[in-house]
Design an enzyme around this catalytic site. Structure first.
Site, PDB file in Angstrom:
ATOM      1  N   SER A 137      40.798 -15.989 -16.939  1.00 21.07           N
ATOM      2  CA  SER A 137      42.219 -15.653 -16.741  1.00 21.07           C
ATOM      3  C   SER A 137      43.004 -16.314 -17.860  1.00 21.07           C
ATOM      4  O   SER A 137      42.525 -17.280 -18.482  1.00 21.07           O
ATOM      5  CB  SER A 137      42.688 -16.214 -15.401  1.00 21.07           C
ATOM      6  N   TYR A 150      44.608 -23.434  -9.387  1.00 24.74           N
ATOM      7  CA  TYR A 150      43.993 -22.242  -9.983  1.00 24.74           C
ATOM      8  C   TYR A 150      43.764 -22.436 -11.482  1.00 24.74           C
ATOM      9  O   TYR A 150      42.695 -22.122 -12.004  1.00 24.74           O
ATOM     10  CB  TYR A 150      44.878 -21.024  -9.714  1.00 24.74           C
TER      11      TYR A 150
HETATM   12  P1  NAP Z   1      40.740  -9.347  -5.471  1.00 24.06           P
HETATM   13  O1  NAP Z   1      41.170  -7.915  -5.410  1.00 24.06           O
HETATM   14  O2  NAP Z   1      41.269 -10.291  -4.457  1.00 24.06           O
HETATM   15  O3  NAP Z   1      39.149  -9.423  -5.513  1.00 24.06           O
HETATM   16  C1  NAP Z   1      38.473 -10.654  -5.419  1.00 24.06           C
HETATM   17  C2  NAP Z   1      37.016 -10.391  -5.173  1.00 24.06           C
HETATM   18  O4  NAP Z   1      36.340 -11.657  -5.115  1.00 24.06           O
HETATM   19  C3  NAP Z   1      36.769  -9.687  -3.851  1.00 24.06           C
HETATM   20  O5  NAP Z   1      35.796  -8.685  -4.032  1.00 24.06           O
HETATM   21  C4  NAP Z   1      36.226 -10.794  -2.954  1.00 24.06           C
HETATM   22  O6  NAP Z   1      35.273 -10.268  -2.036  1.00 24.06           O
HETATM   23  C5  NAP Z   1      35.507 -11.661  -3.985  1.00 24.06           C
HETATM   24  N1  NAP Z   1      35.265 -13.004  -3.480  1.00 24.06           N
HETATM   25  C6  NAP Z   1      36.161 -13.947  -3.112  1.00 24.06           C
HETATM   26  N2  NAP Z   1      35.535 -15.024  -2.627  1.00 24.06           N
HETATM   27  C7  NAP Z   1      34.197 -14.742  -2.674  1.00 24.06           C
HETATM   28  C8  NAP Z   1      33.038 -15.446  -2.281  1.00 24.06           C
HETATM   29  N3  NAP Z   1      33.106 -16.660  -1.738  1.00 24.06           N
HETATM   30  N4  NAP Z   1      31.834 -14.852  -2.473  1.00 24.06           N
HETATM   31  C9  NAP Z   1      31.750 -13.624  -3.006  1.00 24.06           C
HETATM   32  N5  NAP Z   1      32.804 -12.899  -3.387  1.00 24.06           N
HETATM   33  C10 NAP Z   1      34.023 -13.461  -3.212  1.00 24.06           C
HETATM   34  O7  NAP Z   1      41.195  -9.982  -6.892  1.00 24.06           O
HETATM   35  P2  NAP Z   1      40.884  -9.551  -8.415  1.00 24.06           P
HETATM   36  O8  NAP Z   1      42.188  -9.585  -9.122  1.00 24.06           O
HETATM   37  O9  NAP Z   1      40.069  -8.320  -8.488  1.00 24.06           O
HETATM   38  O10 NAP Z   1      40.063 -10.833  -8.885  1.00 24.06           O
HETATM   39  C11 NAP Z   1      38.831 -10.754  -9.561  1.00 24.06           C
HETATM   40  C12 NAP Z   1      38.765 -11.883 -10.572  1.00 24.06           C
HETATM   41  O11 NAP Z   1      39.796 -11.700 -11.542  1.00 24.06           O
HETATM   42  C13 NAP Z   1      38.987 -13.273  -9.980  1.00 24.06           C
HETATM   43  O12 NAP Z   1      38.079 -14.176 -10.568  1.00 24.06           O
HETATM   44  C14 NAP Z   1      40.412 -13.611 -10.397  1.00 24.06           C
HETATM   45  O13 NAP Z   1      40.631 -14.985 -10.481  1.00 24.06           O
HETATM   46  C15 NAP Z   1      40.458 -12.918 -11.749  1.00 24.06           C
HETATM   47  N6  NAP Z   1      41.804 -12.630 -12.262  1.00 24.06           N
HETATM   48  C16 NAP Z   1      42.685 -11.887 -11.551  1.00 24.06           C
HETATM   49  C17 NAP Z   1      43.965 -11.653 -12.071  1.00 24.06           C
HETATM   50  C18 NAP Z   1      45.003 -10.862 -11.327  1.00 24.06           C
HETATM   51  O14 NAP Z   1      46.183 -10.926 -11.686  1.00 24.06           O
HETATM   52  N7  NAP Z   1      44.641 -10.080 -10.324  1.00 24.06           N
HETATM   53  C19 NAP Z   1      44.311 -12.157 -13.334  1.00 24.06           C
HETATM   54  C20 NAP Z   1      43.384 -12.902 -14.036  1.00 24.06           C
HETATM   55  C21 NAP Z   1      42.123 -13.127 -13.499  1.00 24.06           C
HETATM   56  P3  NAP Z   1      35.066 -10.729  -0.524  1.00 24.06           P
HETATM   57  O15 NAP Z   1      36.394 -11.268  -0.040  1.00 24.06           O
HETATM   58  O16 NAP Z   1      34.643  -9.469   0.163  1.00 24.06           O
HETATM   59  O17 NAP Z   1      33.976 -11.742  -0.575  1.00 24.06           O
END
Ligand code: NAP
Length: 250
Positions: A137, A150
């Site tokens: 990120s 975070y």
């Molecule tokens: P999201 O829609 O909330 O998806 C998060 C995913 O992580 C879900 O599939 C969730 O699945 C999984 N997860 C959470 N805890 C877990 C665990 N203990 N074991 C296995 N899976 C787990 O959010 P996203 O934006 O797609 O996030 C994906 C990545 O991108 C993350 O690393 C986040 O930090 C990063 N990111 C996001 C943003 C943003 O603005 N959205 C920006 C920069 C980076 P389950 O709950 O089903 O386990």
């Protein structure tokens, strides 16, 4: 990847939503046999069924060493590991920090990535052309008020990624970090414990990235020839110049 080449296996963690689900779709379209893991197995199963083409789903909790071991043992070979599972909890300032939030963020974003990488490294090496893509990120190199838990976790993930690249020098595994800015997924909903109104405000009046925008970056980095290591891709919305510097129209 041409159809004549043997199909490579790509693993995507956190594949039940957002960037992970989109990465499954993009990597399958690029010719990979994809295996998605998350705690909400039924969601990943639905995505795998929709993709077809040998896509599979498996239960995975990256915070649980036994779950990671079972998940890793069930895949015979792996060429690409996308460590995407992660997210944020809360926006408390350090003075009011909640230990459980910090612990969960570290467990998912950092230790989860460590566990999957360590478990699958022998198979990535054995593939002869392995690749680890960590979804970091802009929080990995920026800071903002209320974001210390975070940003500390994503800074640590960045350090892990860079160290892994040093340690694997001379061996056939590439290492990449994808560092997005604001992406509209379930990220903010999770961060604000299901408060939809608060989550919607994060993206109000601006155009965020979509999960597909980030998945495209992942698939592009993976698709470079084996001698080309894309170290990192920083990708933000045009409406975001820094973590807290966002242009809003309304
Ligand atoms: P999201 O829609 O909330 O998806 C998060 C995913 O992580 C879900 O599939 C969730 O699945 C999984 N997860 C959470 N805890 C877990 C665990 N203990 N074991 C296995 N899976 C787990 O959010 P996203 O934006 O797609 O996030 C994906 C990545 O991108 C993350 O690393 C986040 O930090 C990063 N990111 C996001 C943003 C943003 O603005 N959205 C920006 C920069 C980076 P389950 O709950 O089903 O386990």
């Amino acid at each position: 990847m041409s159809a004549a080449q043997p199909q490579k296996t790509a693993i995507v963690t956190g594949a039940s939503a957002g960037i992970g689900a989109a990465a499954m779709r993009h990597l399958a379209a690029a010719g990979y046999r994809v295996v998605g893991g998350a705690r909400r197995l039924e969601r990943v199963q639905a995505i795998a069924a929709e993709i077809g083409a040998g896509a599979r789903a498996a239960a995975l909790d990256v915070t649980d060493p036994e779950s990671v071991a079972a998940f890793a043992a069930a895949v015979p070979e792996v060429a690409l590991l996308v460590n995407n599972a992660g997210g944020a909890l809360g926006v408390e300032p350090i003075a009011e920090a909640v230990d459980e939030h910090w612990e969960t963020m570290y467990q998912t974003n950092v230790l989860g990535t460590l566990r999957l990488t360590r478990a699958l490294l022998p198979k990535l090496l054995a593939s002869g052309d392995g690749h680890v893509i960590n979804v970091g990120s802009i929080a990995g190199f920026e800071t903002y008020e209320g974001g210390a838990g975070y940003t500390a976790a994503k800074h640590a993930l960045r350090a892990l990624t860079r160290t892994l690249r040093l340690e694997l020098l001379g061996r056939p595994v590439r290492v990449t970090e994808i560092a997005p800015g604001l992406v509209e997924t379930e990220f903010s909903l999770v961060r604000f414990a299901g408060d939809r109104e608060r989550a919607a405000k994060v993206y109000a009046g601006m155009t965020p990235l979509t999960a597909a925008d980030v998945a495209e970056c992942i698939a592009w980095a993976a698709g470079r020839p084996p001698h080309v290591n894309v170290d990192e891709i920083v990708v933000r919305p045009r409406d975001q110049a820094a973590a807290t510097k966002v242009y809003r129209r309304s």
